[in-house]
Structure formats: structure tokens, C-alpha cells
Design a protein around this motif. Structure first.
Motif, PDB file in Angstrom:
ATOM      1  N   SER A 144      14.761 -20.252  20.177  1.00 58.26           N
ATOM      2  CA  SER A 144      13.452 -19.884  20.712  1.00 58.26           C
ATOM      3  C   SER A 144      13.495 -19.556  22.199  1.00 58.26           C
ATOM      4  O   SER A 144      12.585 -18.904  22.721  1.00 58.26           O
ATOM      5  CB  SER A 144      12.445 -21.018  20.450  1.00 58.26           C
ATOM      6  OG  SER A 144      12.868 -22.221  21.072  1.00 58.26           O
ATOM      7  N   ARG A 145      14.535 -20.029  22.902  1.00 59.04           N
ATOM      8  CA  ARG A 145      14.657 -19.766  24.335  1.00 59.04           C
ATOM      9  C   ARG A 145      15.304 -18.413  24.613  1.00 59.04           C
ATOM     10  O   ARG A 145      15.242 -17.918  25.729  1.00 59.04           O
ATOM     11  CB  ARG A 145      15.488 -20.852  25.015  1.00 59.04           C
ATOM     12  CG  ARG A 145      14.937 -22.258  24.926  1.00 59.04           C
ATOM     13  CD  ARG A 145      15.868 -23.226  25.643  1.00 59.04           C
ATOM     14  NE  ARG A 145      15.965 -22.941  27.056  1.00 59.04           N
ATOM     15  CZ  ARG A 145      16.955 -23.363  27.842  1.00 59.04           C
ATOM     16  NH1 ARG A 145      17.965 -24.043  27.326  1.00 59.04           N
ATOM     17  NH2 ARG A 145      16.962 -23.087  29.126  1.00 59.04           N
ATOM     18  N   THR A 146      15.969 -17.848  23.628  1.00 63.03           N
ATOM     19  CA  THR A 146      16.734 -16.628  23.839  1.00 63.03           C
ATOM     20  C   THR A 146      15.816 -15.423  23.957  1.00 63.03           C
ATOM     21  O   THR A 146      15.087 -15.099  23.027  1.00 63.03           O
ATOM     22  CB  THR A 146      17.730 -16.395  22.697  1.00 63.03           C
ATOM     23  OG1 THR A 146      18.544 -17.560  22.533  1.00 63.03           O
ATOM     24  CG2 THR A 146      18.605 -15.191  22.983  1.00 63.03           C
ATOM     25  N   CYS A 152      29.535  -8.233  25.352  1.00 61.47           N
ATOM     26  CA  CYS A 152      28.410  -7.732  26.123  1.00 61.47           C
ATOM     27  C   CYS A 152      27.711  -8.882  26.838  1.00 61.47           C
ATOM     28  O   CYS A 152      27.661 -10.003  26.319  1.00 61.47           O
ATOM     29  CB  CYS A 152      27.429  -7.027  25.179  1.00 61.47           C
ATOM     30  SG  CYS A 152      25.946  -6.409  25.960  1.00 61.47           S
ATOM     31  N   PHE A 153      27.204  -8.613  28.023  1.00 61.16           N
ATOM     32  CA  PHE A 153      26.398  -9.592  28.750  1.00 61.16           C
ATOM     33  C   PHE A 153      25.061  -8.949  29.116  1.00 61.16           C
ATOM     34  O   PHE A 153      25.035  -7.836  29.639  1.00 61.16           O
ATOM     35  CB  PHE A 153      27.111 -10.070  30.023  1.00 61.16           C
ATOM     36  CG  PHE A 153      28.307 -10.929  29.751  1.00 61.16           C
ATOM     37  CD1 PHE A 153      28.177 -12.302  29.594  1.00 61.16           C
ATOM     38  CD2 PHE A 153      29.567 -10.362  29.637  1.00 61.16           C
ATOM     39  CE1 PHE A 153      29.274 -13.097  29.333  1.00 61.16           C
ATOM     40  CE2 PHE A 153      30.678 -11.144  29.383  1.00 61.16           C
ATOM     41  CZ  PHE A 153      30.533 -12.517  29.226  1.00 61.16           C
ATOM     42  N   HIS A 176      15.790 -15.120  34.110  1.00 61.50           N
ATOM     43  CA  HIS A 176      16.066 -16.548  34.287  1.00 61.50           C
ATOM     44  C   HIS A 176      17.390 -17.002  33.677  1.00 61.50           C
ATOM     45  O   HIS A 176      17.687 -18.199  33.687  1.00 61.50           O
ATOM     46  CB  HIS A 176      14.923 -17.375  33.691  1.00 61.50           C
ATOM     47  CG  HIS A 176      13.607 -17.139  34.358  1.00 61.50           C
ATOM     48  ND1 HIS A 176      13.360 -17.492  35.659  1.00 61.50           N
ATOM     49  CD2 HIS A 176      12.468 -16.548  33.897  1.00 61.50           C
ATOM     50  CE1 HIS A 176      12.125 -17.158  35.988  1.00 61.50           C
ATOM     51  NE2 HIS A 176      11.567 -16.579  34.952  1.00 61.50           N
ATOM     52  N   GLY A 177      18.170 -16.081  33.160  1.00 67.15           N
ATOM     53  CA  GLY A 177      19.420 -16.493  32.553  1.00 67.15           C
ATOM     54  C   GLY A 177      20.251 -15.310  32.092  1.00 67.15           C
ATOM     55  O   GLY A 177      19.932 -14.146  32.378  1.00 67.15           O
ATOM     56  N   THR A 216      24.139 -15.716  22.721  1.00 67.94           N
ATOM     57  CA  THR A 216      24.054 -17.064  23.270  1.00 67.94           C
ATOM     58  C   THR A 216      23.427 -17.002  24.651  1.00 67.94           C
ATOM     59  O   THR A 216      23.970 -16.360  25.562  1.00 67.94           O
ATOM     60  CB  THR A 216      25.441 -17.721  23.366  1.00 67.94           C
ATOM     61  OG1 THR A 216      26.054 -17.714  22.070  1.00 67.94           O
ATOM     62  CG2 THR A 216      25.321 -19.158  23.864  1.00 67.94           C
ATOM     63  N   TYR A 217      22.303 -17.677  24.805  1.00 63.62           N
ATOM     64  CA  TYR A 217      21.548 -17.639  26.057  1.00 63.62           C
ATOM     65  C   TYR A 217      21.831 -18.882  26.898  1.00 63.62           C
ATOM     66  O   TYR A 217      21.861 -20.000  26.387  1.00 63.62           O
ATOM     67  CB  TYR A 217      20.049 -17.566  25.763  1.00 63.62           C
ATOM     68  CG  TYR A 217      19.163 -17.611  26.997  1.00 63.62           C
ATOM     69  CD1 TYR A 217      19.171 -16.569  27.916  1.00 63.62           C
ATOM     70  CD2 TYR A 217      18.321 -18.698  27.228  1.00 63.62           C
ATOM     71  CE1 TYR A 217      18.357 -16.603  29.041  1.00 63.62           C
ATOM     72  CE2 TYR A 217      17.502 -18.739  28.352  1.00 63.62           C
ATOM     73  CZ  TYR A 217      17.528 -17.685  29.255  1.00 63.62           C
ATOM     74  OH  TYR A 217      16.724 -17.725  30.363  1.00 63.62           O
ATOM     75  N   THR A 218      22.028 -18.678  28.191  1.00 63.94           N
ATOM     76  CA  THR A 218      22.219 -19.775  29.136  1.00 63.94           C
ATOM     77  C   THR A 218      21.300 -19.552  30.326  1.00 63.94           C
ATOM     78  O   THR A 218      21.389 -18.518  30.995  1.00 63.94           O
ATOM     79  CB  THR A 218      23.674 -19.850  29.628  1.00 63.94           C
ATOM     80  OG1 THR A 218      24.562 -19.917  28.516  1.00 63.94           O
ATOM     81  CG2 THR A 218      23.878 -21.080  30.502  1.00 63.94           C
ATOM     82  N   ALA A 219      20.425 -20.513  30.588  1.00 62.94           N
ATOM     83  CA  ALA A 219      19.526 -20.412  31.736  1.00 62.94           C
ATOM     84  C   ALA A 219      20.294 -20.703  33.017  1.00 62.94           C
ATOM     85  O   ALA A 219      21.125 -21.614  33.062  1.00 62.94           O
ATOM     86  CB  ALA A 219      18.365 -21.391  31.578  1.00 62.94           C
ATOM     87  N   PHE A 220      20.016 -19.949  34.070  1.00 60.50           N
ATOM     88  CA  PHE A 220      20.695 -20.175  35.343  1.00 60.50           C
ATOM     89  C   PHE A 220      20.459 -21.594  35.855  1.00 60.50           C
ATOM     90  O   PHE A 220      21.358 -22.222  36.415  1.00 60.50           O
ATOM     91  CB  PHE A 220      20.211 -19.163  36.391  1.00 60.50           C
ATOM     92  CG  PHE A 220      20.657 -17.755  36.135  1.00 60.50           C
ATOM     93  CD1 PHE A 220      22.003 -17.439  36.066  1.00 60.50           C
ATOM     94  CD2 PHE A 220      19.727 -16.745  35.970  1.00 60.50           C
ATOM     95  CE1 PHE A 220      22.429 -16.137  35.828  1.00 60.50           C
ATOM     96  CE2 PHE A 220      20.135 -15.438  35.741  1.00 60.50           C
ATOM     97  CZ  PHE A 220      21.481 -15.136  35.662  1.00 60.50           C
ATOM     98  N   ALA A 221      19.271 -22.110  35.660  1.00 59.96           N
ATOM     99  CA  ALA A 221      18.936 -23.442  36.163  1.00 59.96           C
ATOM    100  C   ALA A 221      19.729 -24.541  35.472  1.00 59.96           C
ATOM    101  O   ALA A 221      19.824 -25.659  35.986  1.00 59.96           O
ATOM    102  CB  ALA A 221      17.436 -23.708  35.996  1.00 59.96           C
ATOM    103  N   ASP A 222      20.321 -24.243  34.298  1.00 61.65           N
ATOM    104  CA  ASP A 222      21.066 -25.247  33.537  1.00 61.65           C
ATOM    105  C   ASP A 222      22.568 -25.203  33.792  1.00 61.65           C
ATOM    106  O   ASP A 222      23.305 -26.084  33.337  1.00 61.65           O
ATOM    107  CB  ASP A 222      20.829 -25.057  32.034  1.00 61.65           C
ATOM    108  CG  ASP A 222      19.398 -25.341  31.624  1.00 61.65           C
ATOM    109  OD1 ASP A 222      18.701 -26.056  32.367  1.00 61.65           O
ATOM    110  OD2 ASP A 222      18.973 -24.830  30.561  1.00 61.65           O
TER     111      ASP A 222
END
Length: 206
Positions: A4-6, A25-26, A31-32, A42-48
Motif C-alpha cells: 500500500s505504500r508503493t 530499473c529505479f 519521498h522514496g 520494491t519501495y523504500t522511503a528515504f526517511a527509513d
């Protein structure tokens, strides 16, 4: 995996394609970042992101030219590698680093303000991804390394022009308490910003 965050691929600010092995691919988002391999995103938030590793490999390694970076959300997790095979690599790396600092730095500042310690790691040996690291930390009290605490007010002024290559902190007697190539410090951009802010309250700069 997609959850759901992706964010949707159509929402990406920019897409950088890989010419070699996976991820292929990126997607750079506000925010990520999304790493995509086939149909898997696969999503990664910068804040994490806890660790960002900048390094050189191949024929450019001796020159110190950064042609790879990797990130992870925990030290126990595997790295996601972004190699120089990605198109417009420098553009992606610069955008990644600036957004990472903008969104991760407030998280660390809040941790320190709440009385916590922020841990960093620096590389003592090994070759990516098998790195031998040692931990140091920053808190409201000062720099913590090797079981000792160095209050910020005990550290002398620093010539920030030297930080492009080496981060070096000395005490009032001129003794070096910490010195390391910036690229050997994981998440060095964050470390430098935090130290700069703290020393800025107690020290002058050249």
C-alpha cells in the motif's frame, strides 16, 4: 514487493534504466525510491534508510571516483545496489542523496532532541558487500566512540573545506579523536550535517 505504500510508476519524478543485471530499473519518487526487477517493485522511503554506502569499483577504484552506491533500511538487511550501469547514474545519485538528506535528517534530529543516540558506521576494511565496520554515535551530549564521549564544546574548530575528502575532529589540545575518509562513513552526508549543526553552536569555522 508492492504494498500500500508503493507509489504508482506513473507518479515517478524520473525513471533510470539499468543496462546490466537486476534491479533493471529505479523510479525516483518524492519521498522514496522504487527498485524494479521485472514485475516486482520494491519501495523504500528515504526517511527509513539507515545506511547509504558510496564506493568506487573497477578501474576507477584507485581514483576514488564514486561509481556505485547502495542503501538499506537496517544493518541486518541486504543492500540494494545501484551501479554505474544505470543510465544517468550521476543524476540519480545526486537526486537520491539530496532527497535522502532532506527527509532522513529531521528523523535523526528528532531522535537526538528526544534524548536518544544516532548510530553511524564507518568502514574499517573489506570490500562491498562484505564490509567490516565500526560504530560511532551522536547525541545531545556529544560524539560517542570507542566507549568515550567527546562533548561538542571540547572539539575545536574545523576547516569544512577539508570535508570533501576527510572528516576529521580534534579536541582542544589538537588531538585527533576521529578521522576518516568521507566515503568510508555510511550515510556520511547525514553525519556531516549533524556534526556541523552541533559544532555550529559551540565552535567557529574557518
Amino acid at each position: 514487493m508492492t504494498d500500500s505504500r508503493t507509489p504508482q510508476a506513473s507518479e515517478a519524478l524520473a525513471v533510470f534504466n539499468h543496462t546490466g543485471s537486476a534491479p533493471d530499473c529505479f523510479e525516483l519518487h518524492e519521498h522514496g525510491v522504487v527498485s524494479r526487477q521485472g514485475d516486482t517493485r520494491t519501495y523504500t522511503a528515504f526517511a527509513d534508510i539507515q545506511d547509504l554506502c558510496l564506493f568506487a569499483s573497477g578501474p576507477d577504484a584507485t581514483a576514488g571516483l564514486i561509481d556505485n552506491f547502495a542503501y538499506r533500511t537496517r544493518a541486518a538487511d541486504g543492500w540494494t545496489l545501484v551501479s554505474g550501469d544505470v543510465g544517468e547514474f550521476s543524476k540519480l545519485m545526486d537526486a537520491f542523496r539530496s532527497r535522502y538528506v532532506a527527509q532522513r535528517l529531521p528523523v535523526l534530529e528528532e531522535t537526538i532532541a528526544d534524548g536518544g543516540r544516532v548510530a553511524f558506521r564507518y568502514v574499517r576494511g573489506g570490500v562491498f558487500p562484505d564490509l567490516q565496520t565500526q560504530e560511532l554515535a551522536l547525541s545531545a551530549e556529544g560524539l560517542h566512540i570507542d566507549g568515550a564521549t567527546w562533548p561538542y564544546e571540547s572539539l575545536k574548530r574545523i576547516d569544512l573545506n577539508h570535508w570533501a575528502e576527510t572528516v576529521s575532529l580534534q579536541d582542544e589540545q589538537g588531538k585527533t579523536v576521529f578521522s576518516c575518509l568521507a566515503t568510508r562513513i555510511l550515510s556520511s552526508d547525514l553525519f556531516v550535517n549533524l556534526v556541523y549543526d552541533r559544532l555550529g553552536r559551540t565552535a567557529e569555522y574557518a
